[in-house]
Scaffold this active site. Structure first.
Site, PDB file in Angstrom:
ATOM      1  N   SER B 136       0.810  -1.220   0.000  1.00 25.56           N
ATOM      2  CA  SER B 136       0.000   0.000   0.000  1.00 25.56           C
ATOM      3  C   SER B 136       0.842   1.269   0.000  1.00 25.56           C
ATOM      4  O   SER B 136       0.311   2.356  -0.182  1.00 25.56           O
ATOM      5  CB  SER B 136      -0.934   0.016   1.216  1.00 25.56           C
ATOM      6  OG  SER B 136      -0.201   0.128   2.404  1.00 25.56           O
ATOM      7  N   LYS B 172       0.076   4.102   6.466  1.00 24.19           N
ATOM      8  CA  LYS B 172      -0.625   5.032   5.591  1.00 24.19           C
ATOM      9  C   LYS B 172      -0.072   6.439   5.804  1.00 24.19           C
ATOM     10  O   LYS B 172       0.601   6.710   6.791  1.00 24.19           O
ATOM     11  CB  LYS B 172      -2.121   5.045   5.912  1.00 24.19           C
ATOM     12  CG  LYS B 172      -2.837   3.720   5.660  1.00 24.19           C
ATOM     13  CD  LYS B 172      -3.143   3.513   4.192  1.00 24.19           C
ATOM     14  CE  LYS B 172      -3.878   2.207   3.983  1.00 24.19           C
ATOM     15  NZ  LYS B 172      -3.044   1.018   4.333  1.00 24.19           N
TER      16      LYS B 172
END
Lengths: 213, 213
Positions: B136, B172
């Site tokens: 990610s 993130k």
DNA sequence: TGTTTATGTGAACAAGCGTCCATTGTCAAG
DNA sequence: CTTGACAATGGACGCTTGTTCACATAAACA
């Protein structure tokens, strides 16, 4: 330190945790938000209680100025299961007057092991020990040859401090009332009580006395 | 970090020294007094300069909230002459969601040595490492198998954070603009950009990536 | 049953404190 | 000579924050 109630313990834990994460202390309104209090006074009550029980210390009127009274939160990662509750600190026979308030490690003349629990000082700060010369503090039951553990920090009224007078470090009680200038006081009835201070240099606050028997 | 001027270095040293002694940071007016400035704005100028040079960080509008960007002041007493600039931190494969934001050391699966200088993080806080799973963050050049050094602290806009989503810790980017609620963003153009957050639990901020070759 | 202790609400005040604007002076680089 | 970085003065504004007063409720206690 008296026992804390569950709520008081929660508040204290939050304050420590906050400092650990952020590097500075929370404001009262931040504590209020955390616990969903509708009034800041709920926090004030708990802080007053914590202060009365000697769990924390605060500077009146100044923002974000807590002091936790307790050995620091143990390092969370390398927790030795049965850690020795002893701190190894240097014995400085002589304290140079270089940078104001800064202790020069050069003069180390030995080492001292002190039980953390018995000396209620914070092990995160850098403490040092001084061997007492003279008898200016006999009325406070500190005698020649004793080792005094000193923690560098700003003194408050009533603290016993290591202070620089005439180029020599001496042990005195620090007196500061209200807005008057501070002075030092020997704890020996045969000594003059008052030491007016032109420029006061306090090396630190005495936190423990160790007497070898 | 750019070079500091002599004056800026003096200010910085005083701030560190003050915190070391008092356990909390000085106010701007306290700095002003220390240097006998006739205006608080003299301090402001230096603080702005220090901030621009990334020597310190501050929370706008909040009292006594400094952060020093640099390995912490070395322990003043036991200064190893040639100290290894390496920190030994635990590798946590799994982060339990017990006390919010608190890392459980139980899940340690290894240890990692990181060069302090290369990872600009504060060694006083308790850092930990996480091994990256998934892709990610490939657009931020963080790949599967990399070790990410995470420092527990509150995130700021733009930080890469380890956050708890659906019971799993993921990496993130943390986005927070003005007063809007924060959200998380994956750095992979094949992933949905926005992760709206109901209850956000940020474990910490990523400070370094270590890739074994 | 009255009293203290612990825990809160609600509102308001005042000082602490960060911030900003306008100005001044010095010194080295271009 | 001009420009820009550095250092500092002086005054003011307004948010942040600690503090206080009045009042309410439940549990512990004597």
């Amino acid at each position: 330190m008296k026992d804390l109630t569950k709520r008081q313990q929660e508040i204290l834990t939050f304050i420590e945790h906050y400092e650990w994460r952020n590097g500075y202390w929370p404001s009262i309104r931040e504590i209020q938000e955390k616990f969903n209090f509708k009034s800041t006074n709920a926090v004030m009550g708990h802080l007053r209680a914590l202060e009365k029980k000697a769990a924390i210390e605060r500077i009146p009127g100044q923002a974000r100025t807590f002091r936790i009274h307790r050995p620091d939160t143990p390092e969370r990662n390398e927790l030795p299961e049965n850690a020795t509750e002893v701190v190894d600190i240097p014995v400085l026979g002589d304290i140079a007057a270089g940078y104001p308030d800064r202790v020069e490690p050069a003069g180390e003349i030995g080492r001292l092991q002190v039980d953390i629990a018995s000396a209620g000082f914070s092990n995160r700060r850098r403490s040092f020990a001084l061997q007492v010369r003279g008898d200016s503090m006999v009325d406070a039951e500190i005698y020649e040859g004793d080792m005094v553990v000193v923690e560098p920090r700003d003194p408050r009224d009533g603290d016993i401090v290591a202070a620089l007078i005439d180029g020599e470090t001496t042990l005195k009680r620090y007196i500061k009332k209200g807005n008057e200038p501070p002075y030092l006081k020997a704890e020996n009835k045969f000594y003059p009580e008052l030491y007016p201070i032109n420029e006061l240099t306090v090396q630190g606050v005495a936190k423990a006395v160790v007497r070898s028997l």
